[in-house]
Design an enzyme around this catalytic site. Structure first.
Site: not given
Ligand SMILES: NC(=O)c1ccc[n+]([C@@H]2O[C@H](COP(=O)([O-])OP(=O)(O)OC[C@H]3O[C@@H](n4cnc5c(N)ncnc54)[C@H](OP(=O)(O)O)[C@@H]3O)[C@@H](O)[C@H]2O)c1
Length: 295
Positions: A99, A13, A131, A60
């Site tokens: 979040t 991610g 979510y 996400t």
């Molecule tokens: N992005 C934002 O704006 C935001 C805001 C607030 C909080 N957060 C939190 O920050 C964290 C990181 O966010 P991010 O931006 O890096 O999100 P991201 O780019 O969507 O990455 C999330 C990763 O989790 C993986 N994933 C999904 N289901 C899974 C499973 N069953 N087993 C193992 N891996 C799995 C996805 O795999 P694939 O690559 O295969 O899809 C993806 O690589 C998350 O917990 C999110 O809730 C993000």
């Protein structure tokens, strides 16, 4: 002092890739390496010898979660339970990414110069989408470990190039740059506020927390409360795009499945007191641009 072994879930991610880029001894696990919903795989795979697990894996996409509540619950809530149980068994510290959306966005306290955003760590969550409900359940599960940190963040952005298996950018900044590059108009909401967060800053903050003795909840987000519209204008400024392509709209003008908080900006005073440095929107975007220019 750096701790011995850090494991990152969701390693493919946006945030996961920034963390492993910053520290070479990190063990980064993509979904293909470890599906966090598979308890037996989780307990076998990772945690022996790990001092800390930074748990980024999640579903996400807020609208996808709204239409697939079981998937969201399985990954965001019960996947986190699996990770937390494995951390507890191994004596590893768990850092769980949560979040700003755990808040309903209805808080109206006026901001002073001391406050970078509306919500403080001790404010009561009240999630208004699938979510955010599943992420809040994840927070509760994270707390079953002996050593836990919940890091709440907001609108994470950064360079998505190099992400495997992804044809189109998923995140707002990358999407907006792509559309503006192609001369397409974009619509951006002016009456919802967040604290957009540069992924490089957040990765550094998480590694600092991994090395510290801190336990509890901390808000780590961009140091500026800003609407999506004003953020889009800054994107155009920093990346030299045509601002006239950005249309100012109200939240009700966009058809979105899940409800969003009106103002879920985060107060990061506590993180600042811990020596964590987070950029405002312009500086974070500048850092992202500098990275792109080096590629
Ligand atoms: N992005 C934002 O704006 C935001 C805001 C607030 C909080 N957060 C939190 O920050 C964290 C990181 O966010 P991010 O931006 O890096 O999100 P991201 O780019 O969507 O990455 C999330 C990763 O989790 C993986 N994933 C999904 N289901 C899974 C499973 N069953 N087993 C193992 N891996 C799995 C996805 O795999 P694939 O690559 O295969 O899809 C993806 O690589 C998350 O917990 C999110 O809730 C993000």
């Amino acid at each position: 002092m750096q701790i011995k072994r850090v494991i990152v879930t969701g390693g493919n991610g946006l945030l996961g890739r920034y963390i492993s880029a910053q520290r070479k001894d990190v063990v980064s696990l993509s979904r293909a390496d470890l599906d966090i919903t598979d308890m037996s795989a989780v307990s076998k795979a990772i945690f022996k010898g790990a001092a800390c697990v930074i748990h980024c894996a999640a579903l996400t996409d807020v609208d996808y979660c709204e239409s697939h509540p079981e998937d969201a619950e399985n990954v965001n809530a019960f996947g986190t339970k699996n990770i937390a149980e494995a951390c507890r068994a191994a004596g590893a510290k768990l850092i769980y990414l949560s979040t700003d959306f755990v808040f309903d966005g209805a808080k109206t306290t006026p901001l002073t110069s001391k406050h970078t955003g509306v919500y403080k760590e001790e404010d009561e969550p009240n999630p208004i989408s699938i979510y955010s409900k599943t992420k809040l359940k994840g927070e509760e599960f994270a707390k079953i470990t002996d050593k836990w940190v919940v890091v709440r963040t907001s609108v994470v952005y950064g360079n998505e190039q190099g992400k495997r298996h992804q044809a189109k950018p998923k995140k707002f900044v990358n999407w907006a740059i792509g559309e503006l590059n192609n001369g397409h108009k974009i619509r951006a909401i002016h009456d919802e506020f967040n604290s957009p967060t540069f992924a490089g800053d957040l990765a550094a903050a998480l590694l600092k927390l991994a090395d510290s003795d801190f336990g509890g909840i901390v808000h780590c987000a961009g140091s500026e409360r800003i609407s999506r519209y004003d953020f889009a204008l800054k994107i155009a400024d920093v990346f030299g795009k045509d601002k006239s392509l950005i249309e100012k709209v109200k939240s009700e003008d966009l058809k979105r499945l899940a409800r969003r908080p009106k103002d879920s900006s985060l107060d990061i005073s506590k993180a600042k007191e811990m020596g964590i440095q987070m950029s405002d929107a312009s500086h974070g975007l500048e850092k992202m641009r500098e990275e792109l220019m080096k590629k």
